[in-house]
Design a protein around this motif. Sequence first.
Motif, PDB file in Angstrom:
ATOM      1  N   GLY A  27       0.783  -1.234   0.000  1.00 33.06           N
ATOM      2  CA  GLY A  27       0.000   0.000   0.000  1.00 33.06           C
ATOM      3  C   GLY A  27       0.812   1.278   0.000  1.00 33.06           C
ATOM      4  O   GLY A  27       0.244   2.369   0.064  1.00 33.06           O
ATOM      5  N   ASN A  28       2.136   1.181  -0.074  1.00 40.61           N
ATOM      6  CA  ASN A  28       2.964   2.390  -0.102  1.00 40.61           C
ATOM      7  C   ASN A  28       2.603   3.288  -1.279  1.00 40.61           C
ATOM      8  O   ASN A  28       2.611   4.517  -1.154  1.00 40.61           O
ATOM      9  CB  ASN A  28       4.444   2.035  -0.173  1.00 40.61           C
ATOM     10  CG  ASN A  28       4.959   1.439   1.105  1.00 40.61           C
ATOM     11  OD1 ASN A  28       4.347   1.575   2.162  1.00 40.61           O
ATOM     12  ND2 ASN A  28       6.087   0.755   1.029  1.00 40.61           N
ATOM     13  N   THR A  38      -4.589   2.671  -6.400  1.00 43.88           N
ATOM     14  CA  THR A  38      -5.496   2.211  -5.366  1.00 43.88           C
ATOM     15  C   THR A  38      -5.216   0.724  -5.173  1.00 43.88           C
ATOM     16  O   THR A  38      -4.382   0.151  -5.875  1.00 43.88           O
ATOM     17  CB  THR A  38      -6.980   2.486  -5.722  1.00 43.88           C
ATOM     18  OG1 THR A  38      -7.788   2.261  -4.580  1.00 43.88           O
ATOM     19  CG2 THR A  38      -7.453   1.626  -6.873  1.00 43.88           C
ATOM     20  N   GLN A  39      -5.916   0.120  -4.221  1.00 41.15           N
ATOM     21  CA  GLN A  39      -5.747  -1.304  -3.988  1.00 41.15           C
ATOM     22  C   GLN A  39      -7.065  -2.015  -4.224  1.00 41.15           C
ATOM     23  O   GLN A  39      -8.134  -1.511  -3.854  1.00 41.15           O
ATOM     24  CB  GLN A  39      -5.276  -1.579  -2.559  1.00 41.15           C
ATOM     25  CG  GLN A  39      -3.812  -1.230  -2.358  1.00 41.15           C
ATOM     26  CD  GLN A  39      -3.368  -1.469  -0.930  1.00 41.15           C
ATOM     27  OE1 GLN A  39      -3.724  -0.685  -0.062  1.00 41.15           O
ATOM     28  NE2 GLN A  39      -2.606  -2.520  -0.708  1.00 41.15           N
ATOM     29  N   GLY A  44      -6.156  -6.880  -2.300  1.00 40.34           N
ATOM     30  CA  GLY A  44      -5.219  -5.897  -1.763  1.00 40.34           C
ATOM     31  C   GLY A  44      -4.096  -5.515  -2.700  1.00 40.34           C
ATOM     32  O   GLY A  44      -3.201  -4.759  -2.316  1.00 40.34           O
ATOM     33  N   LEU A  45      -4.134  -6.006  -3.932  1.00 42.58           N
ATOM     34  CA  LEU A  45      -3.069  -5.708  -4.887  1.00 42.58           C
ATOM     35  C   LEU A  45      -3.318  -4.372  -5.584  1.00 42.58           C
ATOM     36  O   LEU A  45      -4.441  -3.883  -5.661  1.00 42.58           O
ATOM     37  CB  LEU A  45      -2.941  -6.831  -5.911  1.00 42.58           C
ATOM     38  CG  LEU A  45      -2.624  -8.207  -5.337  1.00 42.58           C
ATOM     39  CD1 LEU A  45      -2.523  -9.239  -6.453  1.00 42.58           C
ATOM     40  CD2 LEU A  45      -1.352  -8.177  -4.499  1.00 42.58           C
ATOM     41  N   VAL A  46      -2.254  -3.804  -6.089  1.00 37.59           N
ATOM     42  CA  VAL A  46      -2.294  -2.490  -6.721  1.00 37.59           C
ATOM     43  C   VAL A  46      -3.220  -2.468  -7.932  1.00 37.59           C
ATOM     44  O   VAL A  46      -3.297  -3.428  -8.695  1.00 37.59           O
ATOM     45  CB  VAL A  46      -0.874  -2.026  -7.127  1.00 37.59           C
ATOM     46  CG1 VAL A  46      -0.269  -2.918  -8.194  1.00 37.59           C
ATOM     47  CG2 VAL A  46      -0.872  -0.578  -7.583  1.00 37.59           C
ATOM     48  N   LEU A  47      -3.923  -1.366  -8.071  1.00 35.39           N
ATOM     49  CA  LEU A  47      -4.708  -1.057  -9.260  1.00 35.39           C
ATOM     50  C   LEU A  47      -4.278   0.327  -9.723  1.00 35.39           C
ATOM     51  O   LEU A  47      -4.145   1.243  -8.915  1.00 35.39           O
ATOM     52  CB  LEU A  47      -6.203  -1.044  -8.956  1.00 35.39           C
ATOM     53  CG  LEU A  47      -6.848  -2.384  -8.617  1.00 35.39           C
ATOM     54  CD1 LEU A  47      -8.302  -2.172  -8.196  1.00 35.39           C
ATOM     55  CD2 LEU A  47      -6.765  -3.331  -9.799  1.00 35.39           C
ATOM     56  N   CYS A  68       8.106   1.004  -3.359  1.00 34.56           N
ATOM     57  CA  CYS A  68       7.470  -0.299  -3.538  1.00 34.56           C
ATOM     58  C   CYS A  68       8.460  -1.419  -3.187  1.00 34.56           C
ATOM     59  O   CYS A  68       9.458  -1.596  -3.884  1.00 34.56           O
ATOM     60  CB  CYS A  68       6.990  -0.459  -4.971  1.00 34.56           C
ATOM     61  SG  CYS A  68       6.219  -2.076  -5.275  1.00 34.56           S
ATOM     62  N   PRO A  69       8.187  -2.183  -2.136  1.00 37.83           N
ATOM     63  CA  PRO A  69       9.123  -3.226  -1.712  1.00 37.83           C
ATOM     64  C   PRO A  69       9.219  -4.377  -2.715  1.00 37.83           C
ATOM     65  O   PRO A  69      10.226  -5.081  -2.742  1.00 37.83           O
ATOM     66  CB  PRO A  69       8.568  -3.704  -0.371  1.00 37.83           C
ATOM     67  CG  PRO A  69       7.136  -3.339  -0.386  1.00 37.83           C
ATOM     68  CD  PRO A  69       7.020  -2.107  -1.243  1.00 37.83           C
TER      69      PRO A  69
END
Length: 76
Positions: A27-28, A38-39, A44-47, A68-69
């Motif tokens: 979520g960073n 957004t997630q 919970g993955l990036v959009l 982003c890790p």
Amino acid sequence: MTAADRPVGEKRTVRVEVDRDACCGSGNCVLTAPEVFTQDDADGLVLLLAAAPPVGNAELVRRAADLCPAGAIRVV
């Protein structure tokens, strides 16, 4: 043209790509640039909200990519 070649105050548009398969859902990106990322509520993955973010968000997008890790964000 490099950043040094651009006139002072000129804003550059960037293109953004995300790799949902690499995303770990930290979520960073959303915290850093909520106008662009957004997630997904389901996993919970990036959009990506804007593949070509509004001018003026380039630095925030680059920072989100740096934070982003999983390295799931690419700025071109």
